[in-house]
Design a protein around this motif. Structure first.
Motif, mmCIF file in Angstrom:
data_model
loop_
_atom_site.group_PDB
_atom_site.id
_atom_site.type_symbol
_atom_site.label_atom_id
_atom_site.label_comp_id
_atom_site.label_asym_id
_atom_site.label_seq_id
_atom_site.Cartn_x
_atom_site.Cartn_y
_atom_site.Cartn_z
ATOM 1 N N ARG A 274 4.796 14.620 1.934
ATOM 2 C CA ARG A 274 4.165 13.311 2.105
ATOM 3 C C ARG A 274 5.051 12.204 1.546
ATOM 4 O O ARG A 274 5.172 11.130 2.141
ATOM 5 C CB ARG A 274 2.803 13.298 1.404
ATOM 6 C CG ARG A 274 2.075 11.952 1.443
ATOM 7 C CD ARG A 274 1.835 11.482 2.850
ATOM 8 N NE ARG A 274 1.113 10.214 2.875
ATOM 9 C CZ ARG A 274 1.065 9.415 3.924
ATOM 10 N NH1 ARG A 274 1.697 9.744 5.053
ATOM 11 N NH2 ARG A 274 0.382 8.288 3.880
ATOM 12 N N ARG B 29 2.475 1.741 -3.415
ATOM 13 C CA ARG B 29 1.515 2.242 -4.399
ATOM 14 C C ARG B 29 1.342 3.758 -4.256
ATOM 15 O O ARG B 29 1.314 4.489 -5.250
ATOM 16 C CB ARG B 29 0.176 1.528 -4.231
ATOM 17 C CG ARG B 29 -0.826 1.858 -5.334
ATOM 18 C CD ARG B 29 -2.140 1.111 -5.139
ATOM 19 N NE ARG B 29 -1.935 -0.331 -5.125
ATOM 20 C CZ ARG B 29 -2.196 -1.110 -4.087
ATOM 21 N NH1 ARG B 29 -2.655 -0.588 -2.960
ATOM 22 N NH2 ARG B 29 -1.995 -2.408 -4.168
ATOM 23 N N GLU B 30 1.247 4.238 -3.013
ATOM 24 C CA GLU B 30 1.085 5.678 -2.807
ATOM 25 C C GLU B 30 2.353 6.432 -3.193
ATOM 26 O O GLU B 30 2.284 7.527 -3.771
ATOM 27 C CB GLU B 30 0.711 5.975 -1.357
ATOM 28 C CG GLU B 30 0.352 7.439 -1.133
ATOM 29 C CD GLU B 30 -0.131 7.745 0.280
ATOM 30 O OE1 GLU B 30 -0.339 8.942 0.578
ATOM 31 O OE2 GLU B 30 -0.287 6.796 1.082
ATOM 32 N N GLU C 39 2.305 6.737 -6.915
ATOM 33 C CA GLU C 39 1.298 7.698 -7.369
ATOM 34 C C GLU C 39 1.783 9.131 -7.190
ATOM 35 O O GLU C 39 1.612 9.979 -8.078
ATOM 36 C CB GLU C 39 -0.007 7.479 -6.601
ATOM 37 C CG GLU C 39 -0.735 6.193 -6.971
ATOM 38 C CD GLU C 39 -1.923 5.921 -6.067
ATOM 39 O OE1 GLU C 39 -2.104 6.681 -5.078
ATOM 40 O OE2 GLU C 39 -2.660 4.949 -6.331
ATOM 41 N N ASP D 139 3.010 17.417 -1.506
ATOM 42 C CA ASP D 139 3.291 16.059 -1.962
ATOM 43 C C ASP D 139 4.731 15.649 -1.661
ATOM 44 O O ASP D 139 5.001 14.485 -1.343
ATOM 45 C CB ASP D 139 3.021 15.944 -3.462
ATOM 46 C CG ASP D 139 1.584 15.524 -3.754
ATOM 47 O OD1 ASP D 139 0.772 15.514 -2.804
ATOM 48 O OD2 ASP D 139 1.273 15.203 -4.915
ATOM 49 N N HIS E 110 0.829 -1.202 0.000
ATOM 50 C CA HIS E 110 0.000 0.000 0.000
ATOM 51 C C HIS E 110 0.867 1.258 0.000
ATOM 52 O O HIS E 110 0.583 2.222 -0.722
ATOM 53 C CB HIS E 110 -0.923 -0.001 1.218
ATOM 54 C CG HIS E 110 -1.863 -1.161 1.251
ATOM 55 N ND1 HIS E 110 -2.381 -1.681 2.420
ATOM 56 C CD2 HIS E 110 -2.376 -1.924 0.253
ATOM 57 C CE1 HIS E 110 -3.170 -2.694 2.140
ATOM 58 N NE2 HIS E 110 -3.178 -2.870 0.838
#
Length: 227
Positions: A121, A98-99, A102, A118, A95
């Motif tokens: 993050r 995947r982030e 992205e 971003d 997970h």
């Protein structure tokens, strides 16, 4: 810490555990021995929350990660390769990856405050991914599988092609790869030959978490447990 306080459990009117009390502190290594039907596996199921006690109290740390190897195979997926099966021990890493992908994909289209948000993050995710062992997950899965007797050229084969005994070895590897805080192993040396038992002993000797071992293998119990 695992703390049982006067815990009792019965099935169909038959008492399996009666007023059982014990405490295993963080980082300790405990062995559970006894005849079949004495309630050893029941203790593990109570720790994981799979079943509930009839009386007494069980105290565990909050948000603790528990790894549990059962005597019977309980495969989580069958349409995967052997290596993918072991790696899937940590779905949270998938997970996060995947982030990360992205965010990295859309960064070039952003500017100003959105880009800074971003980037922040992304840094947080990459740090968490590294801390959780994401960057060496494949290496650890390969090492565990090969240490437990699989040939390197077998790692890409479908999991379902292996016999029950070899699937249990894969389940053991999967449990170890997850790096839990508490490791519950129910007869882990079943289906293992001597080289695999030796590898398992060395691997568990280096494990830093809390180990609880059910085993009839006196060699493993003597080498790995202190209480």
């Amino acid at each position: 810490m695992i703390d049982f306080q006067n815990v009792s459990k019965s099935f169909g009117g038959q008492d399996v555990l009666t007023a059982v009390s014990f405490r295993i502190n963080d980082g300790e290594r405990a062995g559970i021995v006894g005849p079949n039907g004495a309630g050893k596996s029941t203790i593990f199921k109570l720790i994981t929350g799979e079943i509930e006690q009839d009386r007494g109290e069980i105290i565990l740390p909050r948000a603790v990660k528990i790894g549990y190897l059962r005597q019977q195979l309980n495969p989580h997926a069958v349409d995967t390769t052997l290596l993918e099966y072991a790696e899937d021990a940590m779905p949270e890493l998938e997970h996060m990856q995947r982030e990360i992908d992205e965010i990295a994909h859309r960064l070039h289209a952003l500017d100003g405050a959105g880009q800074q948000r971003d980037l922040k993050r992304l840094g947080e995710l990459q740090g968490a991914f590294e801390h959780a062992g994401g960057y060496d997950l494949q290496h650890r899965a390969e090492a565990a599988l090969c240490g437990l007797g699989f040939a390197a050229d077998a790692l890409g084969r479908p999991f379902r092609e292996f016999s029950g005994g070899w699937q249990m070895r894969a389940e053991l590897a999967r449990t170890l790869v997850a790096r839990p805080d508490i490791l519950l192993l129910d007869e882990p040396s079943n289906y293992l030959d001597l080289p695999a038992v030796e590898w398992l002993k060395d691997h568990l000797a280096a494990y830093k978490g809390t180990l609880v071992l059910i085993s009839h293998d006196r060699y493993l119990l003597t080498a790995l447990t202190s209480i």
